[in-house]
Design an enzyme around this catalytic site. Structure first.
Site, PDB file in Angstrom:
ATOM      1  N   SER A  77       0.859  -1.182   0.000  1.00  0.00           N
ATOM      2  CA  SER A  77       0.000   0.000   0.000  1.00  0.00           C
ATOM      3  C   SER A  77       0.891   1.227   0.000  1.00  0.00           C
ATOM      4  CB  SER A  77      -0.869  -0.009   1.262  1.00  0.00           C
ATOM      5  OG  SER A  77      -1.520   1.224   1.448  1.00  0.00           O
ATOM      6  N   TYR A  90      -2.280  -0.946  10.519  1.00  0.00           N
ATOM      7  CA  TYR A  90      -2.398  -1.181   9.078  1.00  0.00           C
ATOM      8  C   TYR A  90      -1.130  -0.720   8.355  1.00  0.00           C
ATOM      9  CZ  TYR A  90      -3.945  -0.909   4.259  1.00  0.00           C
ATOM     10  OH  TYR A  90      -4.046  -1.067   2.892  1.00  0.00           O
TER      11      TYR A  90
END
Length: 197
Positions: A77, A90
């Site tokens: 990401s 995350y």
């Protein structure tokens, strides 16, 4: 080419089938103040985003190496490049995915197996619905799954260790190198802060 996703680790003994491309794209996120998020939810996030990815890679890589052919695409990401306030776990799991993939890419060079960390920004999927907030996207323009997949294939074809989907995302990842980590953390906190705080 057979596609395998990492929603669940492959059962022991079921790794003798021919795998051309492994796409580890399962992932979950959490959003909010760290102390307000259920610890069990954070542990599940760590297990899915990192441990399941490593486990599936362990199970499928040996057969790929025997054939000296195949590719592993681990979906990281943009969060992998910066500390993510209100999504601390995350972001940390995605930094793990990026580092793990780049290291494995270096190990696999010349052995016939390509490894890529695919780093998309906010994408039109059910991710934000599952997290329970679109605020986590920090106002980014959403990419499409098709564009992200195309970036992944480009990265594999070019023999890259990682690829960032989207020109704006690429420039953002490069620009943060010119700031101190402290400054980046503060900028991300302001951009990501939930409206309720």
């Amino acid at each position: 080419m057979r596609f395998v996703q990492s929603e669940r680790p492959a059962p022991t003994g079921r790794t003798n089938f021919r795998t051309g491309l492994v796409r580890n794209n399962a992932g979950v996120g959490t959003y909010g103040r760290f102390e307000e998020i259920a610890p069990e939810r954070e542990q599940e996030e760590i297990m899915l985003n990192t441990a399941a990815l490593v486990d599936l890679t362990h199970r499928l890589l040996p057969n790929m190496l025997k054939r000296e052919d195949g590719a592993i695409v681990n979906v990281a990401s943009m969060a992998a490049f910066m500390p993510c306030a209100y999504s601390a776990v995350y972001g940390a799991t995605k930094a793990f995915v990026l580092s793990f993939s780049e290291a494995l890419w270096a190990e696999m060079r010349g052995r016939g197996v390509r490894v890529l960390a695919l780093c998309p920004g906010a994408t039109e999927t059910g991710f934000f619905d599952a997290v329970g907030s679109e605020e986590m996207g920090a106002g980014q323009k959403l990419s499409t799954p098709e564009k992200v997949v195309q970036a992944g294939f480009r990265g594999i074809d070019q023999g890259r260790s990682y690829i960032i989907d989207g020109r704006n995302n690429y420039f953002m990842a490069q620009m943060i190198r010119f700031f101190s980590r402290r400054r980046v953390a503060l900028i991300m906190e302001r951009m990501s802060r939930p409206k309720r705080y």
